[in-house]
Design a protein around this motif. Structure first.
Motif, PDB file in Angstrom:
ATOM      1  N   ILE A   6       9.068  -0.288   2.485  1.00 51.98           N
ATOM      2  CA  ILE A   6       9.668  -1.633   2.523  1.00 51.98           C
ATOM      3  C   ILE A   6       8.658  -2.657   3.055  1.00 51.98           C
ATOM      4  CG2 ILE A   6      11.471  -3.037   3.658  1.00 51.98           C
ATOM      5  CD1 ILE A   6      13.299  -0.505   3.410  1.00 51.98           C
ATOM      6  N   GLY A   7       7.921  -2.266   4.091  1.00 52.52           N
ATOM      7  CA  GLY A   7       6.879  -3.136   4.651  1.00 52.52           C
ATOM      8  C   GLY A   7       5.808  -3.464   3.619  1.00 52.52           C
ATOM      9  N   LEU A   9       6.155  -3.250   0.309  1.00 49.99           N
ATOM     10  CA  LEU A   9       6.760  -4.045  -0.761  1.00 49.99           C
ATOM     11  C   LEU A   9       6.757  -5.531  -0.382  1.00 49.99           C
ATOM     12  CD1 LEU A   9       9.750  -1.833  -1.968  1.00 49.99           C
ATOM     13  CD2 LEU A   9       7.840  -2.648  -3.361  1.00 49.99           C
ATOM     14  N   GLY A  10       7.137  -5.810   0.866  1.00 54.77           N
ATOM     15  CA  GLY A  10       7.102  -7.188   1.374  1.00 54.77           C
ATOM     16  C   GLY A  10       5.709  -7.782   1.250  1.00 54.77           C
ATOM     17  N   GLY A  11       4.715  -7.001   1.674  1.00 54.76           N
ATOM     18  CA  GLY A  11       3.324  -7.446   1.620  1.00 54.76           C
ATOM     19  C   GLY A  11       2.858  -7.700   0.197  1.00 54.76           C
ATOM     20  N   PHE A  13       4.720  -8.464  -2.471  1.00 50.59           N
ATOM     21  CA  PHE A  13       5.355  -9.668  -3.022  1.00 50.59           C
ATOM     22  C   PHE A  13       4.714 -10.948  -2.478  1.00 50.59           C
ATOM     23  CE2 PHE A  13       8.729  -6.993  -4.704  1.00 50.59           C
ATOM     24  CZ  PHE A  13       9.086  -7.673  -5.842  1.00 50.59           C
ATOM     25  N   ILE A  14       4.426 -10.953  -1.172  1.00 56.63           N
ATOM     26  CA  ILE A  14       3.768 -12.126  -0.574  1.00 56.63           C
ATOM     27  C   ILE A  14       2.364 -12.269  -1.198  1.00 56.63           C
ATOM     28  CG2 ILE A  14       2.842 -13.137   1.551  1.00 56.63           C
ATOM     29  CD1 ILE A  14       5.861 -13.169   1.712  1.00 56.63           C
TER      30      ILE A  14
ATOM     31  N   ILE B  44      11.430 -12.954  -1.854  1.00 57.39           N
ATOM     32  CA  ILE B  44      11.661 -11.501  -1.951  1.00 57.39           C
ATOM     33  C   ILE B  44      10.816 -10.763  -0.902  1.00 57.39           C
ATOM     34  CG2 ILE B  44      11.380  -9.443  -3.422  1.00 57.39           C
ATOM     35  CD1 ILE B  44      12.001 -11.273  -5.860  1.00 57.39           C
ATOM     36  N   GLY B  45       9.532 -11.148  -0.807  1.00 55.52           N
ATOM     37  CA  GLY B  45       8.652 -10.547   0.199  1.00 55.52           C
ATOM     38  C   GLY B  45       9.206 -10.715   1.603  1.00 55.52           C
ATOM     39  N   THR B  46       9.716 -11.908   1.875  1.00 58.03           N
ATOM     40  CA  THR B  46      10.266 -12.218   3.195  1.00 58.03           C
ATOM     41  C   THR B  46      11.508 -11.369   3.491  1.00 58.03           C
ATOM     42  OG1 THR B  46       9.467 -14.472   2.895  1.00 58.03           O
ATOM     43  CG2 THR B  46      11.035 -14.115   4.671  1.00 58.03           C
ATOM     44  N   PHE B  48      12.168  -8.408   2.254  1.00 54.76           N
ATOM     45  CA  PHE B  48      11.675  -7.062   2.561  1.00 54.76           C
ATOM     46  C   PHE B  48      11.189  -6.984   4.016  1.00 54.76           C
ATOM     47  CE2 PHE B  48      11.126  -6.136  -2.100  1.00 54.76           C
ATOM     48  CZ  PHE B  48      11.903  -4.994  -2.114  1.00 54.76           C
ATOM     49  N   TRP B  49      10.501  -8.017   4.470  1.00 54.34           N
ATOM     50  CA  TRP B  49       9.956  -8.009   5.831  1.00 54.34           C
ATOM     51  C   TRP B  49      11.034  -8.160   6.907  1.00 54.34           C
ATOM     52  CZ3 TRP B  49       4.645 -10.951   5.293  1.00 54.34           C
ATOM     53  CH2 TRP B  49       3.688 -10.012   4.874  1.00 54.34           C
TER      54      TRP B  49
END
Lengths: 84, 84
Positions: A6-7, A9-11, A13-14, B44-46, B48-49
Motif C-alpha cells: 500500500i505504501g 502504491l501510494g508512492g 501514484f504520486i 489516489i496516492g494520498t 493509499f498513504w
C-alpha cells in the motif's frame, strides 16, 4: 507485507502524477493556469525527500523521489518556457 | 534527528504545494491547463498513504496526508467546477 505494498502504491501514484500534466503542458504549450509555486514547492519537498532517503539509506524513497524530481523539474522547465 | 527534520520538511513542502494552486484556480476560475489525471493520481496516492499511515500507526504520515488530501480534493472540485 500488505502495508508495504500500500505504501509503494501510494508512492507510485504520486510519482507518476505529474506525467499527464507534463504531457498536457507539452502538447498544449499552455501553462497559464498552473501555479509556479505549486511546482516549486513540490520540487523543494522532493529534494528534501531525496536527502532524507539518502540519510535513512532507503532505496525506494531515494529512487521514487529522484524519478518524481526529474518529472517535476521538466514541468518547471515547461512552465517557464511557455509562460507568456 | 536531523534526518527526521529533513523528512518532515519534505512532507510539509509537498503538503502545502497545492495551496498556491488552489488559490490560483479559485481566483482565476481558469483550470484548462491543469491535468485532471494529475489531480486524480495525486489523490489516489494520498489515499493509499492515509491507509499506509493508519497501518503503520504513523501520526505524521496520517495527518500530513489527510491535510494534503483535503487540499487536493478541493482542487479536484475546482477543476470540475470551472472546466469548460
Amino acid at each position: 507485507m500488505i502495508q508495504e505494498i500500500i505504501g509503494y502504491l501510494g508512492g507510485i501514484f504520486i510519482m507518476i502524477s505529474f506525467v499527464p500534466q507534463v504531457i498536457k503542458s507539452y502538447k498544449t504549450r499552455s501553462v497559464a493556469d498552473l501555479s509556479l509555486w505549486m511546482i516549486i514547492a513540490t520540487l523543494i519537498g522532493t529534494i528534501f525527500w531525496i536527502i532524507y532517503g539518502y540519510f535513512i539509506k532507503s532505496s525506494p524513497v531515494l529512487v521514487m523521489n529522484i524519478i518524481f524530481g526529474i518529472i517535476v523539474l521538466y514541468q518547471l522547465f515547461l512552465k517557464i518556457k511557455y509562460e507568456k
